[in-house]
Design a protein around this motif. Sequence first.
Motif, PDB file in Angstrom:
ATOM      1  N   GLN A 158       4.136   8.581 -11.982  1.00  0.00           N
ATOM      2  CA  GLN A 158       2.697   7.803 -11.556  1.00  0.00           C
ATOM      3  C   GLN A 158       3.209   6.676 -10.345  1.00  0.00           C
ATOM      4  O   GLN A 158       3.587   5.772 -10.824  1.00  0.00           O
ATOM      5  CB  GLN A 158       2.037   7.676 -12.692  1.00  0.00           C
ATOM      6  N   LEU A 159       2.292   6.571  -9.487  1.00  0.00           N
ATOM      7  CA  LEU A 159       2.351   5.349  -8.524  1.00  0.00           C
ATOM      8  C   LEU A 159       1.254   4.509  -8.534  1.00  0.00           C
ATOM      9  O   LEU A 159       0.214   5.159  -8.565  1.00  0.00           O
ATOM     10  CB  LEU A 159       2.820   5.812  -7.091  1.00  0.00           C
ATOM     11  N   PHE A 160       1.607   3.188  -8.755  1.00  0.00           N
ATOM     12  CA  PHE A 160       0.463   2.078  -8.623  1.00  0.00           C
ATOM     13  C   PHE A 160       0.749   1.177  -7.392  1.00  0.00           C
ATOM     14  O   PHE A 160       1.502   0.360  -7.507  1.00  0.00           O
ATOM     15  CB  PHE A 160       0.450   1.445  -9.963  1.00  0.00           C
ATOM     16  N   PRO A 161       0.107   1.609  -6.440  1.00  0.00           N
ATOM     17  CA  PRO A 161       0.055   0.662  -5.102  1.00  0.00           C
ATOM     18  C   PRO A 161      -0.414  -0.805  -5.549  1.00  0.00           C
ATOM     19  O   PRO A 161      -1.027  -1.229  -6.614  1.00  0.00           O
ATOM     20  CB  PRO A 161      -0.784   1.249  -3.993  1.00  0.00           C
ATOM     21  N   TYR A 162      -0.154  -1.611  -4.520  1.00  0.00           N
ATOM     22  CA  TYR A 162      -0.634  -3.058  -4.532  1.00  0.00           C
ATOM     23  C   TYR A 162      -2.251  -3.183  -5.042  1.00  0.00           C
ATOM     24  O   TYR A 162      -2.957  -2.614  -4.628  1.00  0.00           O
ATOM     25  CB  TYR A 162      -0.483  -4.078  -3.404  1.00  0.00           C
ATOM     26  N   GLY A 163      -2.393  -4.298  -6.023  1.00  0.00           N
ATOM     27  CA  GLY A 163      -3.817  -4.266  -6.360  1.00  0.00           C
ATOM     28  C   GLY A 163      -4.256  -3.535  -7.552  1.00  0.00           C
ATOM     29  O   GLY A 163      -5.264  -3.905  -8.383  1.00  0.00           O
ATOM     30  N   THR A 164      -3.840  -2.374  -7.921  1.00  0.00           N
ATOM     31  CA  THR A 164      -4.282  -1.242  -8.870  1.00  0.00           C
ATOM     32  C   THR A 164      -3.742  -2.049 -10.261  1.00  0.00           C
ATOM     33  O   THR A 164      -4.736  -1.736 -11.226  1.00  0.00           O
ATOM     34  CB  THR A 164      -3.608  -0.017  -8.555  1.00  0.00           C
ATOM     35  N   PRO A 201       7.153  -9.236   7.862  1.00  0.00           N
ATOM     36  CA  PRO A 201       7.478  -8.094   8.390  1.00  0.00           C
ATOM     37  C   PRO A 201       6.278  -7.652   9.928  1.00  0.00           C
ATOM     38  O   PRO A 201       5.259  -7.643   9.228  1.00  0.00           O
ATOM     39  CB  PRO A 201       8.128  -6.983   7.868  1.00  0.00           C
ATOM     40  N   ALA A 202       6.573  -7.210  10.637  1.00  0.00           N
ATOM     41  CA  ALA A 202       5.647  -6.798  11.713  1.00  0.00           C
ATOM     42  C   ALA A 202       4.707  -5.729  11.191  1.00  0.00           C
ATOM     43  O   ALA A 202       3.487  -5.395  11.305  1.00  0.00           O
ATOM     44  CB  ALA A 202       6.460  -6.258  12.993  1.00  0.00           C
ATOM     45  N   PHE A 203       5.350  -4.587  10.256  1.00  0.00           N
ATOM     46  CA  PHE A 203       4.600  -3.473   9.849  1.00  0.00           C
ATOM     47  C   PHE A 203       3.587  -4.106   8.993  1.00  0.00           C
ATOM     48  O   PHE A 203       2.626  -3.459   9.096  1.00  0.00           O
ATOM     49  CB  PHE A 203       5.672  -2.386   9.116  1.00  0.00           C
ATOM     50  N   PHE A 204       3.810  -5.203   8.325  1.00  0.00           N
ATOM     51  CA  PHE A 204       2.931  -5.645   7.545  1.00  0.00           C
ATOM     52  C   PHE A 204       1.742  -6.399   7.870  1.00  0.00           C
ATOM     53  O   PHE A 204       0.647  -6.306   7.427  1.00  0.00           O
ATOM     54  CB  PHE A 204       3.503  -6.385   6.111  1.00  0.00           C
ATOM     55  N   ILE A 205       2.206  -7.133   8.847  1.00  0.00           N
ATOM     56  CA  ILE A 205       1.154  -7.865   9.581  1.00  0.00           C
ATOM     57  C   ILE A 205       0.235  -6.967  10.376  1.00  0.00           C
ATOM     58  O   ILE A 205      -1.172  -7.240  10.276  1.00  0.00           O
ATOM     59  CB  ILE A 205       2.082  -8.658  10.803  1.00  0.00           C
ATOM     60  N   GLU A 206       0.614  -5.601  10.955  1.00  0.00           N
ATOM     61  CA  GLU A 206      -0.179  -4.762  11.530  1.00  0.00           C
ATOM     62  C   GLU A 206      -1.057  -4.018  10.578  1.00  0.00           C
ATOM     63  O   GLU A 206      -2.454  -3.970  10.502  1.00  0.00           O
ATOM     64  CB  GLU A 206       0.646  -3.594  12.275  1.00  0.00           C
ATOM     65  N   SER A 207      -0.540  -3.315   9.399  1.00  0.00           N
ATOM     66  CA  SER A 207      -1.275  -2.670   8.565  1.00  0.00           C
ATOM     67  C   SER A 207      -2.149  -3.690   7.536  1.00  0.00           C
ATOM     68  O   SER A 207      -3.194  -2.995   7.089  1.00  0.00           O
ATOM     69  CB  SER A 207      -0.275  -2.203   7.535  1.00  0.00           C
ATOM     70  N   THR A 208      -1.838  -4.856   7.414  1.00  0.00           N
ATOM     71  CA  THR A 208      -2.762  -5.581   6.600  1.00  0.00           C
ATOM     72  C   THR A 208      -3.999  -6.574   7.697  1.00  0.00           C
ATOM     73  O   THR A 208      -4.648  -7.186   7.067  1.00  0.00           O
ATOM     74  CB  THR A 208      -2.217  -6.632   5.781  1.00  0.00           C
ATOM     75  N   ALA A 268       0.646  -1.121  -0.140  1.00  0.00           N
ATOM     76  CA  ALA A 268      -0.042  -0.021   0.071  1.00  0.00           C
ATOM     77  C   ALA A 268       0.805   1.430  -0.125  1.00  0.00           C
ATOM     78  O   ALA A 268       2.073   1.113   0.469  1.00  0.00           O
ATOM     79  CB  ALA A 268      -0.882   0.053   1.178  1.00  0.00           C
ATOM     80  N   ILE A 269       0.279   2.172  -0.440  1.00  0.00           N
ATOM     81  CA  ILE A 269       1.082   3.518  -0.435  1.00  0.00           C
ATOM     82  C   ILE A 269       1.552   4.147   0.754  1.00  0.00           C
ATOM     83  O   ILE A 269       2.502   4.716   0.789  1.00  0.00           O
ATOM     84  CB  ILE A 269       0.015   4.704  -0.986  1.00  0.00           C
ATOM     85  N   ASP A 270       1.080   3.636   2.085  1.00  0.00           N
ATOM     86  CA  ASP A 270       1.735   4.012   3.374  1.00  0.00           C
ATOM     87  C   ASP A 270       2.281   2.935   3.802  1.00  0.00           C
ATOM     88  O   ASP A 270       2.904   3.085   5.136  1.00  0.00           O
ATOM     89  CB  ASP A 270       0.651   4.407   4.265  1.00  0.00           C
ATOM     90  N   GLU A 271       2.755   1.857   3.241  1.00  0.00           N
ATOM     91  CA  GLU A 271       3.701   0.830   3.667  1.00  0.00           C
ATOM     92  C   GLU A 271       4.918   1.103   3.175  1.00  0.00           C
ATOM     93  O   GLU A 271       5.408   1.871   2.490  1.00  0.00           O
ATOM     94  CB  GLU A 271       3.103  -0.721   3.496  1.00  0.00           C
ATOM     95  N   VAL A 272       6.114   0.220   3.773  1.00  0.00           N
ATOM     96  CA  VAL A 272       7.486   0.494   3.269  1.00  0.00           C
ATOM     97  C   VAL A 272       7.883   0.779   1.956  1.00  0.00           C
ATOM     98  O   VAL A 272       8.669   1.889   1.487  1.00  0.00           O
ATOM     99  CB  VAL A 272       8.406  -0.622   3.654  1.00  0.00           C
ATOM    100  N   GLN A 273       7.396  -0.185   1.094  1.00  0.00           N
ATOM    101  CA  GLN A 273       7.412  -0.075  -0.568  1.00  0.00           C
ATOM    102  C   GLN A 273       6.893   1.228  -1.056  1.00  0.00           C
ATOM    103  O   GLN A 273       7.340   2.115  -1.794  1.00  0.00           O
ATOM    104  CB  GLN A 273       7.101  -1.119  -1.251  1.00  0.00           C
ATOM    105  N   GLY A 274       5.595   1.720  -0.292  1.00  0.00           N
ATOM    106  CA  GLY A 274       5.220   3.029  -0.897  1.00  0.00           C
ATOM    107  C   GLY A 274       5.851   4.083  -0.355  1.00  0.00           C
ATOM    108  O   GLY A 274       5.715   5.097  -1.179  1.00  0.00           O
ATOM    109  N   VAL A 275       6.424   4.135   0.767  1.00  0.00           N
ATOM    110  CA  VAL A 275       7.125   5.198   1.420  1.00  0.00           C
ATOM    111  C   VAL A 275       8.400   5.522   0.588  1.00  0.00           C
ATOM    112  O   VAL A 275       8.671   6.594   0.114  1.00  0.00           O
ATOM    113  CB  VAL A 275       7.352   4.973   2.729  1.00  0.00           C
ATOM    114  N   PHE A 276       9.072   4.401   0.156  1.00  0.00           N
ATOM    115  CA  PHE A 276      10.219   4.307  -0.682  1.00  0.00           C
ATOM    116  C   PHE A 276       9.789   5.151  -2.061  1.00  0.00           C
ATOM    117  O   PHE A 276      10.430   6.016  -2.561  1.00  0.00           O
ATOM    118  CB  PHE A 276      10.680   2.875  -0.962  1.00  0.00           C
ATOM    119  N   ALA A 277       8.882   4.737  -2.397  1.00  0.00           N
ATOM    120  CA  ALA A 277       8.277   5.077  -3.925  1.00  0.00           C
ATOM    121  C   ALA A 277       7.995   6.641  -3.648  1.00  0.00           C
ATOM    122  O   ALA A 277       8.348   7.217  -4.747  1.00  0.00           O
ATOM    123  CB  ALA A 277       6.979   4.377  -4.425  1.00  0.00           C
ATOM    124  N   GLN A 278       7.405   6.923  -2.723  1.00  0.00           N
ATOM    125  CA  GLN A 278       7.056   8.464  -2.636  1.00  0.00           C
ATOM    126  C   GLN A 278       8.175   9.394  -2.587  1.00  0.00           C
ATOM    127  O   GLN A 278       8.259  10.316  -3.144  1.00  0.00           O
ATOM    128  CB  GLN A 278       6.070   8.557  -1.473  1.00  0.00           C
TER     129      GLN A 278
END
Length: 338
Positions: free
Chosen positions: A60-66, A210-217, A35-45
């Motif tokens: 132009q950014l395309f998060p997971y699922g788009t 990772p813990a952040f992904f377990i929490e965010s999802t 997602a845009i607010d997860e680690v890969q999304g923060v890197f992309a931004q």
Amino acid sequence: MTIRTLMTGASTVAALAVFAGSAAADTWRYAFEEAIDEVQGVFAQKFKEEVEANSDHEVQLFPYGTLGESADIMEQAQSGILQFVNQSPGFTGALIPEAQVFFVPYLLPQDTEELNEFFRTSRAINEMFPELYAEQGLELLKMYPEGEVAMTTREPVTRPEDLNEVKFRVMTNPLLVESYRAFGASPTPLPWGEVYGGLQTNIIQGQENPAFFIESTKMYEVTDHITFIGHNNFTTALMANQDFFDGLSDEDQQVIRDATDAAFEHILEYQDGLSEASLDAIREARPEVTITVLDEDQREPFRAAAASVEQTFIEMTGDRGQEILDQMKQDLDAVSVN
């Protein structure tokens, strides 16, 4: 027809060609697996911010699922529909077998500073892997860590025997399958979009992230135990379509490399304390979830069980895999404080 007319015509064609090239590169499309607010999304931004601040281009950014699942965005990057793709070796392992080295258990260090310096300076990552990715039409721009991996399960796990007959979701990565088979589980490759429902309906009983992904999802909603056995840190990689990158001016290539370096340092800083904050959020959202960090004595049986996985990696990848593994070990020794 006069010489002036010919020159004007030639100039017009040249101008149109330049305009067409500029228009094609004006908006660069970048897809990633989170997602845009997860680690890969923060890197992309951060990458987008740096590119747009230092060039006339737009990202132009395309998060997971788009744009579909991981396999879909990789195909789109290889075909040139996407200019950039951020994807874990967990998925590219079938495409680039040597990339599975990141799933050899207990290879990467637990110490954050050692780990970060390894990704900065590793010859295997920065010199050897780009050649392998280029063979698949990809320009490897950067590999970076996302956080220590934890297992989530229905039942507590303190020893490999606790994973017996547990259907454990893994990425579509042959070596990760072998790792969990060595741990005693029944590895079950599944696309990420099916994991939450699979846990909810007991089709699978475990997964790792990772813990952040377990929490965010919200994986903690469909699990009871989160266990750190110290076996790995999630690795991901930013790539560009090779033809696209090679067709850029030296200036634009440098803009991309500078943006990648800035995003890399930014994401390492961003992750400082992220795992702890995510675990605190999980405890607050669902206090009954147990979070366990195995000590060294408890981890030893997992290390012993996973010892065969390194040899499996070599059998899968041959001499090139052996060279990569040997170089990675040298690189890790170089950053070790012990």
